[in-house]
Design a protein around this motif. Structure first.
Motif, PDB file in Angstrom:
ATOM      1  N   PHE A  19      -0.776  -4.824  -0.787  1.00  0.00           N
ATOM      2  CA  PHE A  19      -1.581  -3.879  -1.246  1.00  0.00           C
ATOM      3  C   PHE A  19      -3.109  -3.899  -0.083  1.00  0.00           C
ATOM      4  N   GLU A  23      -6.538  -0.597  -3.047  1.00  0.00           N
ATOM      5  CA  GLU A  23      -5.619  -0.813  -4.099  1.00  0.00           C
ATOM      6  C   GLU A  23      -5.990  -2.024  -4.682  1.00  0.00           C
ATOM      7  N   GLU A  26      -9.229  -1.451  -6.587  1.00  0.00           N
ATOM      8  CA  GLU A  26      -8.844  -0.729  -7.913  1.00  0.00           C
ATOM      9  C   GLU A  26      -8.237  -1.672  -9.137  1.00  0.00           C
ATOM     10  N   ARG A  27      -7.397  -2.446  -8.536  1.00  0.00           N
ATOM     11  CA  ARG A  27      -6.705  -3.431  -9.571  1.00  0.00           C
ATOM     12  C   ARG A  27      -7.531  -4.407 -10.107  1.00  0.00           C
ATOM     13  N   ARG A  76       1.738   4.817  -4.762  1.00  0.00           N
ATOM     14  CA  ARG A  76       0.449   4.285  -5.101  1.00  0.00           C
ATOM     15  C   ARG A  76      -0.682   5.371  -4.931  1.00  0.00           C
ATOM     16  N   GLN A  77      -0.145   6.208  -4.230  1.00  0.00           N
ATOM     17  CA  GLN A  77      -1.327   7.509  -4.140  1.00  0.00           C
ATOM     18  C   GLN A  77      -0.463   8.721  -4.163  1.00  0.00           C
ATOM     19  N   ARG A 120       3.364   6.760   1.260  1.00  0.00           N
ATOM     20  CA  ARG A 120       2.893   6.832   0.111  1.00  0.00           C
ATOM     21  C   ARG A 120       3.919   7.201  -1.149  1.00  0.00           C
TER      22      ARG A 120
END
Length: 154
Positions: A19, A23, A26-27, A76-77, A120
């Motif tokens: 990650f 990421e 955010e997580r 992921r994005q 991505r």
């Protein structure tokens, strides 16, 4: 014995799983700066010169288990508009130079946008000759690029 805080251990484990700091932030509902600070503290406590080196040292010290594989899943994005445009233009298997001519840019720019899109979409683990087709398939299934032009004509 090396002691890491729970947060440092959590951040290091997520780094080990591939990650990014964004990421992880955010997580864990943190700022990217807080994630970076935790990673830096863990790296310093372990005497590592980089995050991957910290992961290696933590595994060797028994602090972390061996690096588990990241499970394939949703992007992921999302793709940027330009990445989607390039992937759509390249979806028929045309060469980089042909796609560059279609879009009025350079082959280097096309190659870079495709590589970013592959990352991505999570297809970088595939052999190079299979990445474009897999990326097109994933992007179409997720509605990121239009369906096949032949299907549209039918």
């Amino acid at each position: 014995m090396i002691q890491l805080t729970a947060r440092e251990l959590e951040v290091l484990q997520l780094i080990a799983n591939g990650f990014t700091h964004a990421e992880i932030a955010e997580r864990l509902q943190l700022t990217e700066r807080a994630v970076g600070n935790a990673a830096d503290r863990a790296r310093m406590r372990l005497g590592a010169h980089s995050a991957p080196h910290a992961v290696l040292l933590a595994v060797r010290a028994g602090i972390l288990e061996g690096r588990p594989k990241r499970r394939p899943g949703p992007a992921r994005q999302p793709l940027t508009a330009r990445q989607a445009e390039v992937l759509d233009a390249a979806s028929d298997g045309a060469s980089l130079s042909t796609v560059a001519q279609r879009l009025g840019t350079t082959t280097q720019q096309i190659s870079a946008r495709l590589s970013e899109g592959y990352l991505r979409l999570g297809v970088t683990h595939l052999p190079r000759d299979q990445r474009r087709a897999a990326a097109v398939d994933v992007a179409r299934r997720r509605g990121l690029i239009p369906a096949d032009r032949q299907e549209q004509a039918a």
